[in-house]
Design a protein around this motif. Structure first.
Motif, PDB file in Angstrom:
ATOM      1  N   UNK A  24       0.854  -1.189   0.075  1.00  0.00           N
ATOM      2  CA  UNK A  24      -0.184   0.080   0.097  1.00  0.00           C
ATOM      3  C   UNK A  24       0.646   1.489  -0.065  1.00  0.00           C
ATOM      4  N   UNK A  25       2.112   1.109   0.668  1.00  0.00           N
ATOM      5  CA  UNK A  25       2.865   2.413   0.807  1.00  0.00           C
ATOM      6  C   UNK A  25       3.282   2.773  -0.481  1.00  0.00           C
ATOM      7  N   UNK A  62       3.198   6.413  -5.310  1.00  0.00           N
ATOM      8  CA  UNK A  62       2.992   6.721  -6.836  1.00  0.00           C
ATOM      9  C   UNK A  62       1.884   7.650  -7.228  1.00  0.00           C
ATOM     10  N   UNK A  63       0.782   7.393  -6.285  1.00  0.00           N
ATOM     11  CA  UNK A  63      -0.263   8.100  -6.593  1.00  0.00           C
ATOM     12  C   UNK A  63       0.069   9.619  -5.965  1.00  0.00           C
ATOM     13  N   UNK A  80      -5.397   3.104 -10.443  1.00  0.00           N
ATOM     14  CA  UNK A  80      -5.156   1.554 -11.378  1.00  0.00           C
ATOM     15  C   UNK A  80      -3.737   1.550 -11.674  1.00  0.00           C
ATOM     16  N   UNK A  81      -3.372   2.521 -12.438  1.00  0.00           N
ATOM     17  CA  UNK A  81      -1.784   2.326 -12.887  1.00  0.00           C
ATOM     18  C   UNK A  81      -0.687   2.328 -12.037  1.00  0.00           C
ATOM     19  N   UNK A  82      -0.891   2.828 -10.944  1.00  0.00           N
ATOM     20  CA  UNK A  82      -0.135   2.632  -9.438  1.00  0.00           C
ATOM     21  C   UNK A  82      -0.179   1.312  -8.879  1.00  0.00           C
ATOM     22  N   UNK A  83      -1.239   0.861  -9.023  1.00  0.00           N
ATOM     23  CA  UNK A  83      -1.467  -0.637  -8.531  1.00  0.00           C
ATOM     24  C   UNK A  83      -0.867  -1.660  -9.330  1.00  0.00           C
TER      25      UNK A  83
END
Length: 493
Positions: free
Chosen positions: A307-308, A313-314, A321-324
């Motif tokens: 999660x960090x 990234x966000x 969605x791209x960061x995930x």
């Protein structure tokens, strides 16, 4: 590094990770291309003879000439890549002896294998380089290298919820016991470690955490510390000191806190900073350092911060969605890098003694809301050949798995209301799977000690087998299954 390594790899091991050398001087690591790798790829298939060395010289010369032409003739592709691609920090695991992808294990089974597992471990390097995604893919396509984007690591924090006030926090300060009394920790008594059948005097232990603080509980122990966080080696957080006290701490202030309280030597790798945060390269380098020093037991009470990384990234403007998706890719490649190091640990476990590696499963579960709300163990506890440890507790006279403890463990150990060493020469009470893992690590040290005293020799595989076969699955309250407690409650000799 041995001359038998392929020339593409030689540059990485001989200088800073961001610089490579050629006949013309330094070459930026980030300017390497797939062509440079392809020029060297045939060397992989040549025997370790002068033929291979001659080919290396030819390939190096060709690569130098290519670099000269590259700087003279502008490339539209290069300009486009420079405009579009950003560099990020990557772990580069130089797996020069073939531990990646199971090849090491197959090689050790070959009677003609000339290099020992220890030599393979010594040859492996773990460094950090600034790369573009394209350059990282080029390196990752090599059968002897892995590139993984750095991931954050952290303490296994849990939510401060009712009944578990001090989950992975600084802890609740515990008063000294009455003069002349010795209060034995409930966890030590629960796992049968209060006796004197084994005390850990023939075992060495390594711990990867926030370091260790000076404390009377560690008096007489030869402690070797190494920092992988670019900070001081001492513990300014308290988490590592508490974990170390549970593994090998001596009696202090009227409390028995250590499981294996006669361990003579301990290796402490500081892989998390004073705020309890680090990066995945520090964890891998810490494990390798412990393996290099032949630690019998390696205890890890930290986790990868998925999660960090998504949040980081966000925060930089990337869509969720791209960061995930990017974090998933990084996680997958970090797992490959971790498995490469574990391949060497696995080989050592059978051939040269090896190390038993244990890790806390994590505290993200909420079985207090719903019994089905039990998250599976996270990396590194979920990795192959790592013994994941869940947290057990005594509640209303019955033994159960704590609501916060993640599932899919290999073993369970006491992890709630654990009294151990704290900074500033005090004792503290803490809860979490981070407190359970040191109990199991201490028991592993006891089994090393017991096997050596009774058999004269021991290996990591034998110790791991003893931990498994002696674990008690039938001591937990009805309703708990192996998905929650694994093979059972860890038990001392």
């Amino acid at each position: 590094m041995a001359s038998s390594a392929i020339p593409f790899l030689l540059d990485i091991g001989t200088g800073p990770p961001s610089l490579l050398t050629s006949a013309n001087g330094p070459i930026s690591f980030r300017r390497r291309s797939l062509i440079g790798l392809f020029m060297r790829a045939p060397a992989l298939f040549l025997p370790r003879t002068s033929i291979r060395r001659n080919f290396s010289r030819i390939a190096n010369g060709a690569f130098t000439r290519f670099q000269r032409r590259r700087t003279m003739v502008p490339s539209h592709d290069r300009m486009r890549d420079a405009a579009m691609a950003e560099t990020e920090s990557y772990i580069v695991v130089e797996d020069v002896q073939g531990a990646q992808g199971g090849t090491l294990q197959r090689g050790l089974l070959d009677a003609k294998a000339q290099d020992s597992a220890a030599e393979k471990l010594n040859a492996m390097t773990i460094q950090v380089a600034e790369l573009t995604p394209r350059e990282a893919r080029a390196i990752d396509n090599s059968p002897l290298m892995i590139a993984a984007e750095l991931m954050p690591t952290r303490l296994l924090h849990g939510l401060a919820r009712e009944g578990y006030r001090w989950i992975e926090s600084r802890g609740e300060i515990v008063p000294r016991a009455a003069d002349g009394a010795l209060e034995i920790g409930w966890g030590i008594a629960e796992i049968g470690a209060a006796g004197e059948i084994a005390n850990g005097e023939l075992a060495t232990v390594a711990m990867l955490d926030t370091g260790i603080a000076a404390h009377s509980a560690f008096h007489g122990i030869d402690i070797v510390s190494e920092d992988f966080t670019q900070s001081a080696t001492d513990d300014r957080n308290g988490h590592g000191t508490h974990c170390a006290g549970t593994i090998f701490g001596r009696d202090c202030f009227g409390h028995r806190i250590g499981v294996a309280r006669a361990v003579p030597k301990a290796y402490v790798a500081k892989v998390l900073d004073d705020d309890g945060r680090g990066t995945s390269d520090g964890l891998l380098r810490g494990i390798k350092w412990a393996l290099d020093h032949h630690a019998d037991v390696i205890s890890i009470s930290i986790g990868y911060d998925f999660p960090g990384m998504v949040k980081s990234l966000t925060d930089r403007g990337m869509p969720v969605d791209l960061a995930t998706s990017r974090t998933l890719v990084a996680y997958r490649h970090n797992l490959r890098a971790f498995d490469a190091v574990m391949s060497l640990a696995r080989a050592l476990a059978g051939s040269e003694g090896g190390s038993v590696i244990l890790a806390a499963t994590g505290n993200e579960s909420r079985a207090d809301i719903d019994p089905r709300y039990r998250v599976d163990a996270t990396l590194p506890a979920s990795a192959q050949d790592v013994i994941g440890v869940a947290a057990a507790e005594r509640r209303d006279g019955a033994l159960r798995i704590a609501d916060f403890s993640n599932g899919a463990p290999i073993l369970s150990a006491p992890g709630v209301d654990i009294v151990s060493a704290a900074r500033d020469e005090r004792l503290a009470r803490m809860s979490g799977t981070s407190m359970a893992c040191p109990h199991a690590a201490g028991v592993a040290a006891l089994w090393w000690d017991w096997l050596r005293k009774n058999n004269g020799h021991a290996t990591a595989r034998q110790v791991a087998a003893q931990l498994s076969v002696t674990a008690k699955p039938k001591v937990f309250s009805p309703g708990f299954t192996r998905a929650a407690f694994g093979d059972g409650l860890v038990t001392a000799p």
